[in-house]
Design an enzyme around this catalytic site. Sequence first.
Site, PDB file in Angstrom:
ATOM      1  N   TYR A   1      -5.020   0.490   9.561  1.00 54.78           N
ATOM      2  CA  TYR A   1      -6.189   0.810   8.743  1.00 54.78           C
ATOM      3  C   TYR A   1      -7.450   0.438   9.493  1.00 54.78           C
ATOM      4  CZ  TYR A   1      -3.161   1.957   4.856  1.00 54.78           C
ATOM      5  OH  TYR A   1      -2.213   2.561   4.065  1.00 54.78           O
TER       6      TYR A   1
ATOM      7  N   GLU B   1       5.813   9.813   2.939  1.00 53.00           N
ATOM      8  CA  GLU B   1       5.480   8.473   2.463  1.00 53.00           C
ATOM      9  C   GLU B   1       4.454   8.525   1.335  1.00 53.00           C
ATOM     10  OE1 GLU B   1       4.643   4.054   4.300  1.00 53.00           O
ATOM     11  OE2 GLU B   1       3.863   5.772   5.398  1.00 53.00           O
TER      12      GLU B   1
ATOM     13  N   ASP C   1       0.805  -1.227   0.000  1.00 50.40           N
ATOM     14  CA  ASP C   1       0.000   0.000   0.000  1.00 50.40           C
ATOM     15  C   ASP C   1       0.831   1.266   0.000  1.00 50.40           C
ATOM     16  OD1 ASP C   1       0.692  -0.547   2.864  1.00 50.40           O
ATOM     17  OD2 ASP C   1      -0.453   1.289   3.163  1.00 50.40           O
TER      18      ASP C   1
ATOM     19  N   ASP D   1       5.859   0.336   3.206  1.00 46.72           N
ATOM     20  CA  ASP D   1       6.199  -0.884   3.930  1.00 46.72           C
ATOM     21  C   ASP D   1       5.898  -2.097   3.057  1.00 46.72           C
ATOM     22  OD1 ASP D   1       3.451  -0.936   3.977  1.00 46.72           O
ATOM     23  OD2 ASP D   1       3.266  -0.463   6.097  1.00 46.72           O
TER      24      ASP D   1
END
Length: 544
Positions: free
Chosen positions: A284, A524, A133, A136
Site C-alpha cells: 500500500y 481476491e 484488508d 491475507d
Amino acid sequence: MPSLPQNVKKPTESRHFFCPKSSFPPRLEDSPCPLSSSIYGHITHNSLTPISVARLSPAGATAMSSFRAAVFLLLLAVASAHDYHDALRKSILFFEGQRSGKLPPDQRVKWRRDSALRDGSTVGRDLTGGYYDAGDNIKFGFPMAFTTTLLSWSIIDFGRTMGPELKNAVKAVRWATDYLLKVTVDPGVVYVQVGDAFSDHNCWERPEDMDTLRTVYKIDRDHPGSDVAGETAAALAAASIVFRSRDPSYSALLLNRAVRVFEFADTHRGAYSSSLHAAVCPFYCDVNGYQDELLWGAAWLHKASRRRVYREYIIKNEVVLHAGDTINEFGWDNKHAGINVLISKEVLMGRADYFENFKQNADGFICSLLPGISHPQVQYSPGGLIFKAGGSNMQHVTSLSFLLVAYSNYLSHSNKAVPCGSHSASPALLRQLAKRQVDYILGDNPLRMSYMVGYGERYPQRIHHRGSSLPSVKAHPARIHCKEGSLYFLTPNPNPNRLVGAVVGGPNVTDAFPDSRPYFQESEPTTYINAPLVGLLSYFSAHS
C-alpha cells in the site's frame, strides 16, 4: 492485499478461466480469452433518460449522436430482477469474516475464530481488533481507514434505506473505529500496520494459526505519514457523524481524536511510504502523495464539526494541495474525486459559493466517466464494466459508482444537471450508469456470473483468501503450518468456507474471469471494494 506464497508461480493457464462468447478471434496480450464482440447474449431494451442538449452544429450533432449511442449501449441490460436488499445484507456480513481479534458473542460468520490476540504486545500497546484488508492476515492502516470513511459515508447518505441492516452497518463501522482509537491513543503517533507483509505472504495459513511476524509499524514526528494520518482523521470524523445521535459521548471522542490526528498530519508533513518504505511498499505505497489526504481530512472535519477553521483551511490550501489534480480517481490512495463530490454538496445546497471550484472539478469527474466522451484513463469493457488499469478493478467500479449516486442525489436536491460540453447529464442518468455497474457485479454480465460470493446461482468458488480456502478450525482443529497451506492454495477444489458477501477483484478488460486463487488481482476480495458497495446497494434496494 494481493499476495502469493513465495516460490509459487502464477499459472499460465487455468481450468477455471471463464471466457465470454466471441464471434471473432482478436486477443489481448494479458488475456487468455478473445475479446468479445457483443455486449450481451440477450438484449432487453431499457428506458434511457433523455439528455438535454442546446442547439448543436452538424459536428456537434454527430458527436451527440455518438454520445447517445455509447450511453444507450452501456445501459442495455439483461432483464434480471435483483434482490438488492439481500445483496446489501451479504455485503455487510462480509466484514464479519474479515474481523481480527476477539470475536463477539453475536459473530455471524461461524467458521471464523479469535485471531491475533497479542497484536501490539511488542510495543506495550493493545492493538487487537480491526480488519484484515483482503485475503491475507495483515492489518494495513491506510486501506482500513479508507474503508471506515466509506462505510460511514454510506450510512450518512444512505442509512435511511438500509432497514434492519443499518444496525449491522453501524457495528461494522464501530469494529473499525474501536481499532482506530487504539492506534491513535498516543499523541504524535499513529500505529499504521500490524504484521510483516513479507513474512505473511510467505505462508498460506489461517489467521487463527498465524505464527508469522506481527511487527508493529508507526509514524511519528520524525517519521511522518500525512497520507495515512489524514485518512485516519477523515475516518474518525466521518464516523463521529454516524454516532452523533446514536452514542453522543463516543461521537465526541471520535471527533476530538480526529482533530488531534489531523493536526499531527498537517504539522508533520510527509508520505508514510517514504518513512516506512520497506514495510508498506509495494503493498500500500502512497503513489499519489499525501496532499489529497490533508484536504480529505479537512473536508470531513468541516462536515463533522462545522468549525470555520477547516473551511478556511480548505480554501487556503485548494491550490497548494492540488485539489484539481487527477479528478477522475478515487480509492484508498487517491481521494481527489471524493473530495470534490463531498465539498460540492454545500455549493449545490446554496451554502458555500466559495467552494465553486470543487463543484467544477466534480462536474469534470462526472464527464470523465460518461461513455462516449470518457477520459482515456477510464475504459468500459465490452460487457459494460468500468475498467481502469491496475489490479483489483472492482475497487474502482464500486468507489466511482458510489460517487455517481451520491452526486446525483446532491444534484437532484438542487434541481441541477452536469454540463459536459454540448451534453448535459441528468441525475437520473448518473444513477442509471451506477446501477448498470452494480447489476454487472450481481450477474448481468457476459458470463452471467455474480462477483459477490453467495449471491445468485453462480459466483466465484476459489477466491484468493486464506481463511476461506483453508479448513475451518472446527473442521480441522490441528494447526495448519505455514507451508502446509500451499496444498489448499493450489487445489482446484472450491473453498471449503464461503465468505458470503465478498466481492472479488473481478474480470479483466475482456470480461473474462479466472476462478482461481493464484490470479489474485481478479479473485481476491477487499474491504474497500465492499465499503462503497454498501451505500450503493442500500440506495438501489429502495429505488430499483
